[in-house]
Scaffold this motif. Structure first.
Motif, PDB file in Angstrom:
ATOM      1  N   VAL A  56     -46.480  21.451 102.050  1.00 11.30           N
ATOM      2  CA  VAL A  56     -47.738  20.951 101.507  1.00 11.30           C
ATOM      3  C   VAL A  56     -48.267  21.839 100.385  1.00 11.30           C
ATOM      4  CG1 VAL A  56     -50.120  20.445 102.102  1.00 11.30           C
ATOM      5  CG2 VAL A  56     -48.300  19.763 103.629  1.00 11.30           C
ATOM      6  N   ARG A  59     -47.378  20.650  96.818  1.00  9.75           N
ATOM      7  CA  ARG A  59     -47.474  19.211  96.588  1.00  9.75           C
ATOM      8  C   ARG A  59     -47.945  18.879  95.171  1.00  9.75           C
ATOM      9  NH1 ARG A  59     -52.517  19.268  99.900  1.00  9.75           N
ATOM     10  NH2 ARG A  59     -54.176  19.092  98.392  1.00  9.75           N
ATOM     11  N   HIS A  73     -46.479  14.002  97.244  1.00  8.85           N
ATOM     12  CA  HIS A  73     -47.700  14.431  97.931  1.00  8.85           C
ATOM     13  C   HIS A  73     -47.413  15.289  99.158  1.00  8.85           C
ATOM     14  CE1 HIS A  73     -46.326  10.729  99.723  1.00  8.85           C
ATOM     15  NE2 HIS A  73     -47.061  10.946 100.784  1.00  8.85           N
ATOM     16  N   PHE A  74     -46.167  15.375  99.594  1.00 10.34           N
ATOM     17  CA  PHE A  74     -45.824  16.281 100.687  1.00 10.34           C
ATOM     18  C   PHE A  74     -45.110  17.533 100.170  1.00 10.34           C
ATOM     19  CE2 PHE A  74     -45.518  12.552 103.894  1.00 10.34           C
ATOM     20  CZ  PHE A  74     -46.887  12.638 104.118  1.00 10.34           C
ATOM     21  N   GLN A 247     -48.841   5.126  94.610  1.00 10.43           N
ATOM     22  CA  GLN A 247     -49.859   4.265  94.017  1.00 10.43           C
ATOM     23  C   GLN A 247     -51.243   4.905  93.978  1.00 10.43           C
ATOM     24  OE1 GLN A 247     -49.739   0.479  95.859  1.00 10.43           O
ATOM     25  NE2 GLN A 247     -50.577  -0.559  94.080  1.00 10.43           N
ATOM     26  N   THR A 248     -51.632   5.529  95.101  1.00 15.54           N
ATOM     27  CA  THR A 248     -52.965   6.132  95.107  1.00 15.54           C
ATOM     28  C   THR A 248     -52.946   7.540  94.522  1.00 15.54           C
ATOM     29  OG1 THR A 248     -52.590   6.856  97.363  1.00 15.54           O
ATOM     30  CG2 THR A 248     -53.809   4.812  97.070  1.00 15.54           C
ATOM     31  N   LEU A 252     -53.704  11.767  90.236  1.00 16.44           N
ATOM     32  CA  LEU A 252     -53.406  13.189  90.445  1.00 16.44           C
ATOM     33  C   LEU A 252     -52.048  13.576  89.882  1.00 16.44           C
ATOM     34  CD1 LEU A 252     -54.600  13.480  94.135  1.00 16.44           C
ATOM     35  CD2 LEU A 252     -55.756  14.367  92.131  1.00 16.44           C
TER      36      LEU A 252
ATOM     37  N   ASP B 222     -56.006  -1.960 101.789  1.00 14.73           N
ATOM     38  CA  ASP B 222     -55.099  -1.151 100.990  1.00 14.73           C
ATOM     39  C   ASP B 222     -55.857  -0.030 100.270  1.00 14.73           C
ATOM     40  OD1 ASP B 222     -52.744  -0.439  99.661  1.00 14.73           O
ATOM     41  OD2 ASP B 222     -53.436  -1.503  97.888  1.00 14.73           O
ATOM     42  N   PRO B 223     -55.470   1.245 100.492  1.00 11.34           N
ATOM     43  CA  PRO B 223     -56.194   2.355  99.864  1.00 11.34           C
ATOM     44  C   PRO B 223     -56.222   2.258  98.339  1.00 11.34           C
ATOM     45  CG  PRO B 223     -54.706   3.182 101.550  1.00 11.34           C
ATOM     46  CD  PRO B 223     -54.404   1.725 101.391  1.00 11.34           C
ATOM     47  N   ALA B 224     -55.117   1.796  97.751  1.00 15.04           N
ATOM     48  CA  ALA B 224     -55.085   1.701  96.288  1.00 15.04           C
ATOM     49  C   ALA B 224     -56.076   0.639  95.806  1.00 15.04           C
ATOM     50  CB  ALA B 224     -53.675   1.363  95.821  1.00 15.04           C
ATOM     51  N   THR B 227     -59.588   2.026  95.977  1.00 20.73           N
ATOM     52  CA  THR B 227     -59.903   2.879  94.830  1.00 20.73           C
ATOM     53  C   THR B 227     -60.271   2.024  93.621  1.00 20.73           C
ATOM     54  OG1 THR B 227     -58.281   4.442  95.680  1.00 20.73           O
ATOM     55  CG2 THR B 227     -59.033   4.789  93.435  1.00 20.73           C
ATOM     56  N   ALA B 243     -58.705   6.588 100.966  1.00 21.48           N
ATOM     57  CA  ALA B 243     -57.717   7.312 100.151  1.00 21.48           C
ATOM     58  C   ALA B 243     -58.257   8.692  99.786  1.00 21.48           C
ATOM     59  CB  ALA B 243     -57.374   6.523  98.887  1.00 21.48           C
ATOM     60  N   GLU B 245     -56.929  11.214  98.617  1.00 15.75           N
ATOM     61  CA  GLU B 245     -56.421  11.802  97.387  1.00 15.75           C
ATOM     62  C   GLU B 245     -57.234  11.357  96.170  1.00 15.75           C
ATOM     63  OE1 GLU B 245     -54.963   9.873  99.427  1.00 15.75           O
ATOM     64  OE2 GLU B 245     -53.799   8.256  98.511  1.00 15.75           O
ATOM     65  N   PRO B 248     -61.280  13.522  94.432  1.00 14.68           N
ATOM     66  CA  PRO B 248     -61.630  14.334  93.258  1.00 14.68           C
ATOM     67  C   PRO B 248     -62.006  13.482  92.036  1.00 14.68           C
ATOM     68  CG  PRO B 248     -59.625  15.154  94.287  1.00 14.68           C
ATOM     69  CD  PRO B 248     -59.970  13.880  94.989  1.00 14.68           C
ATOM     70  N   GLN B 249     -61.313  12.351  91.926  1.00 15.55           N
ATOM     71  CA  GLN B 249     -61.593  11.429  90.827  1.00 15.55           C
ATOM     72  C   GLN B 249     -63.047  10.931  90.900  1.00 15.55           C
ATOM     73  OE1 GLN B 249     -58.639   8.405  91.122  1.00 15.55           O
ATOM     74  NE2 GLN B 249     -59.333   7.307  89.312  1.00 15.55           N
ATOM     75  N   ALA B 295     -51.614  22.277 107.479  1.00 13.37           N
ATOM     76  CA  ALA B 295     -50.655  21.538 106.650  1.00 13.37           C
ATOM     77  C   ALA B 295     -50.900  20.033 106.774  1.00 13.37           C
ATOM     78  CB  ALA B 295     -49.228  21.878 107.065  1.00 13.37           C
ATOM     79  N   ASP B 298     -54.176  19.317 104.836  1.00 17.53           N
ATOM     80  CA  ASP B 298     -53.961  19.363 103.386  1.00 17.53           C
ATOM     81  C   ASP B 298     -53.059  18.227 102.919  1.00 17.53           C
ATOM     82  OD1 ASP B 298     -55.543  21.560 103.165  1.00 17.53           O
ATOM     83  OD2 ASP B 298     -53.909  23.015 103.153  1.00 17.53           O
ATOM     84  N   GLY B 299     -51.976  18.023 103.646  1.00 21.98           N
ATOM     85  CA  GLY B 299     -50.985  17.054 103.187  1.00 21.98           C
ATOM     86  C   GLY B 299     -51.425  15.617 103.377  1.00 21.98           C
ATOM     87  N   PHE B 302     -55.755  15.668 102.130  1.00 22.70           N
ATOM     88  CA  PHE B 302     -56.123  16.421 100.945  1.00 22.70           C
ATOM     89  C   PHE B 302     -57.269  17.398 101.239  1.00 22.70           C
ATOM     90  CE2 PHE B 302     -53.160  13.640  99.306  1.00 22.70           C
ATOM     91  CZ  PHE B 302     -52.769  14.080  98.063  1.00 22.70           C
ATOM     92  N   ARG B 360     -49.480   9.268 107.227  1.00 23.04           N
ATOM     93  CA  ARG B 360     -49.062  10.472 106.507  1.00 23.04           C
ATOM     94  C   ARG B 360     -48.966  11.651 107.460  1.00 23.04           C
ATOM     95  NH1 ARG B 360     -52.894  10.628 101.581  1.00 23.04           N
ATOM     96  NH2 ARG B 360     -52.252   8.725 100.566  1.00 23.04           N
TER      97      ARG B 360
END
Lengths: 290, 496
Positions: A56, A59, A73-74, A247-248, A252, B222-224, B227, B243, B245, B248-249, B295, B298-299, B302, B360
């Motif tokens: 991680v 990443r 992302h991993f 996709q998401t 980043l 759907d997370p995408a 967003t 989502a 990740e 930050p956006q 881990a 974070d992974g 995020f 994930r």
């Protein structure tokens, strides 16, 4: 032409390779396809990094000297994943085309040889399968029998059957009235034997061309299914799922989507161009007609 | 012709400028709130799905008490209550003038009906344990209800504030799943299955009326797509954005406000304690020694989330720090596996429901467990499959899920629960807790309970789920934390 000896018609034309390599689509397609095949083959022995570990801390790194295609992302190396993913795509497409050929070609040849009601039944059956959009039905099959690489192969393979049945039947139908076939029949050969010894060798070029094109469609279908989460399951890498997961992450790390996308494009384009070029080379009549 | 066209468009521009000017003067009164999961139905007294409570709690249905944004118990439909000195009788004084959305009056009869319905043998209430210990509900008069207990229950007022304990009307109780009728400041307007649930303001509400005239819960799995919907303004807010990740956006964009709060969601690697080899405590301890929680946070998330080492939220005053019991130690883990008879590890499966933390997180945990030789086959499942296979039929080895109910450590005492865990020591602590009202003594007992389940390594405890709230910066009044499953819109309003 009509009296050509079947053995000669089937024999490899010594000029075919030269003509093929002079064909630009074939050459470009060949290079791209070989690149993908090599990447997949190489991954059996070596990849830049292991793909099963998760790191991680590393990443979403942009492409660099250490990670040519960056990390996902991993924290996994995208180049390594694409190489192993190539293996997955090729295997799925290859077996799916194999299923289509092994089931479809005999069906088409059988229908052409027997004709009559049997021909009608087999070909209408094919029409029924054809009536469903292939990818949609593949989604349905994997949804019912569960996601996974094996079910994806079966789903894609089933929809290759009518494609090959049609090609084989159309090719065979054009050959049956030929004089040398009539001669063989007059000599007392049975329909099965004629099909095996004269028809099949003479439609091989059609099947090779179709096989190459179906192969590229198979790669695309596999990517589509795994994009939807119905193909190979994690942690086995698959281009389609890499794309879905990226996709998401686009904001980043755009590279996470770029490279799997490019891999799909190169593979599909490569095998398609190769099939197109092969058709031009092996079937000059078609080229003239176009 | 071209000339007149441009003049027309200029006047149209002018008109729209005028219109938007007038819109500035009066704030908007509609909101579209995104949610990742669609509720299976809308009766909070008949289902465990968090999405039901998120839509209905405080918006449509109210209970005698209510849990506020800070997790405190405040008066709901009961404006006050008296507790007898022995702690066995609660007399609730009900609010006057409360009406259900269909016009029926809310009286003490409804209190008796609602609680008895939830407690009944054939009740489909998902949290029947909330009502354990209630012996009777009496109607003193139309505005007074009395609840009698068999033993003092320290948490009764809190329990009555749950979504599962809301007040329903006998006339509409049977149809609440499709057409919920409550007493809240919003009333049900419509449900386009698979797409959106709409609520309208209840003009006859007894209390402070809602600032919004219209609220829509839009289902975006759907997370995408979530967003994209937020960025384009199609959706105005997410109570918990799917989502992480993309956060930050949104943080960098002045159009949005991002509030990362706490939830009651203990995200755990649930383990089937009766299924070999997981029935062996050494195997479970080996897993506990292997987990690298940071881990996963974070992974998968995020960085959003707090590591936990037991089934208890770290922000709770009764939390005990058990991080030292099973520190990450792969050699120790391998030794434990060898002692358990698996020197080379073994194969097992992990079933992962759809949320990001599970899908994930599951990949990361599978990679971690591979380090000690446990080879997990990942099986993604949909929620319905998860509820059936894992939660109901207990047909699983490992799974990852976030338990978002508050104060839910008691599930470790349920014999038929999907963990399949049984411990007499734990049950003894729970029995004592049940009859203890003193907060300090309760905290001690809760600490003991946490320690027991950690020592037994019942599940892999991973992290406390964060509440990633994202909203249009012009919206205020949304909860920062999620002390209970709710997307409370009663105080939400647009500032312009």
């Amino acid at each position: 032409m009509a009296m050509l000896d079947p053995a000669r018609e089937a024999a490899p034309d010594p000029g075919v390779w030269r003509r093929a390599l002079a064909n630009r689509s074939f050459l470009i397609g060949l290079i791209l396809s070989i690149a993908i095949l090599l990447a997949g083959a190489l991954s059996f022995f070596w990849t830049p990094y292991g793909i099963s570990g998760v790191n991680v801390a590393a990443r979403l790194q942009a492409p660099s000297a250490a990670h040519w295609f960056g990390t996902d992302h991993f924290g996994r190396d995208i180049l390594s994943m694409i190489m192993v993913g190539a293996r997955n795509s090729i295997a799925v497409a290859l077996v799916a085309v194999g299923i289509g050929m092994l089931a479809g070609v005999p069906l088409g040849l059988w229908a052409a040889a027997r004709g009559g009601w049997l021909d009608a039944v087999v070909m209408r059956g094919n029409d029924v399968v054809f009536a469903f959009p292939a990818l949609l039905s593949a989604v349905m099959i994997t949804a019912v029998f569960g996601p996974g690489a094996v079910n994806a192969i079966i789903a894609i393979g089933i929809f290759n059957v009518p494609v090959f049945a049609r090609v084989a039947r159309a090719g065979a139908m054009a050959l049956w009235p030929r004089d040398y076939i009539l001669a063989a029949r007059a000599a007392g050969k049975g329909k099965g034997r004629i099909t095996r010894e004269h028809i099949l060798p003479n439609i091989m070029h059609l099947l090779i061309v179709q096989g190459t094109i179906q192969f590229s469609l198979g790669i695309l279908a596999e990517a589509g299914l795994s994009y939807l989460g119905l193909g190979a399951q994690p942690p086995a890498p698959s281009w389609g799922r890499m794309l879905a997961e990226a996709q998401t992450m686009m904001a980043l790390g755009p590279h996470t989507a770029l490279f799997p996308g490019l891999a799909i494009i190169i593979a599909v384009l490569g095998f398609n161009l190769m099939g197109d070029g092969l058709r031009d080379v092996l079937d000059p009549k078609l080229k003239a007609a176009r | 012709m071209r000339h007149s066209m441009s003049r027309l468009s200029i006047s149209a521009l002018f008109l729209s400028a005028l219109l938007s000017g007038s819109a500035l003067a009066a704030p908007r009164t509609d909101i579209i709130v995104g949610m990742a999961l669609e509720p299976p139905h809308l009766d909070p007294t008949a289902g465990a799905a968090a999405a039901i409570d998120e839509v209905t709690y405080a918006n449509l249905f109210e209970g005698l008490t209510r849990i506020n944004a800070k997790g405190e118990v405040v008066p709901g439909l009961a404006e006050s209550w008296e507790i007898s000195p022995d702690g066995l009788t609660y007399t609730f004084k009900l609010r006057a003038g409360v009406k259900f959305h269909d016009g029926a009056d809310f009286t003490a009869d409804d209190v008796k009906f609602s609680i008895e319905r939830a407690m009944a043998a054939d009740s489909t209430n998902a949290q029947k344990a909330l009502f354990d210990g209630i012996t009777s509900v009496e109607v003193v008069d139309a505005a007074t209800a009395k609840i009698t207990l068999s033993r003092p229950i320290g948490l009764l007022l809190y329990n009555l504030g749950w979504g599962d304990a809301v007040m329903v009307d006998p006339a509409s109780a049977a149809t609440n799943k499709e057409k919920p009728v409550g007493t809240g400041p919003f009333k049900f307007a419509g449900w386009a299955k698979g797409s959106a649930i709409t609520l309208d303001k209840n003009p006859a509400y007894w209390g402070t009326p809602a600032a919004l005239d219209k609220a829509e819960f839009r289902i975006i799995a759907d997370p995408a797509a979530a967003t994209a919907a937020m960025l384009s303004g199609d959706v105005h807010a997410f109570a918990n954005f799917p989502a992480p990740e993309a956060v930050p956006q949104f943080q960098a964009d002045p159009r949005f406000a991002v509030v990362i709060g706490q939830t009651e969601g203990e995200t755990i690697l649930s383990t089937n304690n009766k299924k070999p080899p997981f029935d062996n405590i050494k195997v479970r301890q080996a897993i506990a020694h292997t987990l690298d929680r940071q881990a996963v946070i974070d992974g998968a998330m995020f960085g959003q989330g707090t590591p936990i080492f037991t089934h208890f939220p770290p922000f709770n005053p009764a939390y005990v720090d058990l991080s030292g019991v099973y520190p990450r130690d792969l050699d120790k883990a391998k030794a434990l596996l060898a002692e358990a008879g698996f020197p080379d590890g073994f194969k097992a499966t992990i079933k992962l429901p759809p949320p990001t933390y599970a899908r994930r997180g599951g990949e990361i945990i599978a990679a971690q467990l591979r380090e000690i030789g446990i080879d997990l086959e990942i099986i993604p499942v949909e929620w319905a499959q998860w509820l059936e296979q894992v939660f109901t039929n207990k047909d699983y080895d490992l799974t990852i899920v976030s338990h978002t109910e508050p104060n839910d450590i008691g599930i470790y005492g349920r014999k038929d629960y999907y963990f399949q865990y049984a411990s007499e020591a734990f049950d003894a602590v729970m029995a004592k807790l049940d009859v203890t009202a003193d907060p300090a003594a309760r905290a001690t007992l809760l600490g003991e309970a946490q320690t027991i389940i950690t020592n037994d390594a019942v599940n892999g405890f991973i992290f406390q789920l964060a509440q990633t709230g994202i909203r249009d910066a012009k919206i205020e009044g949304m909860w920062a934390d999620a002390p209970i499953q709710a997307i409370d819109l009663t105080a939400v309003r647009w500032t312009e």
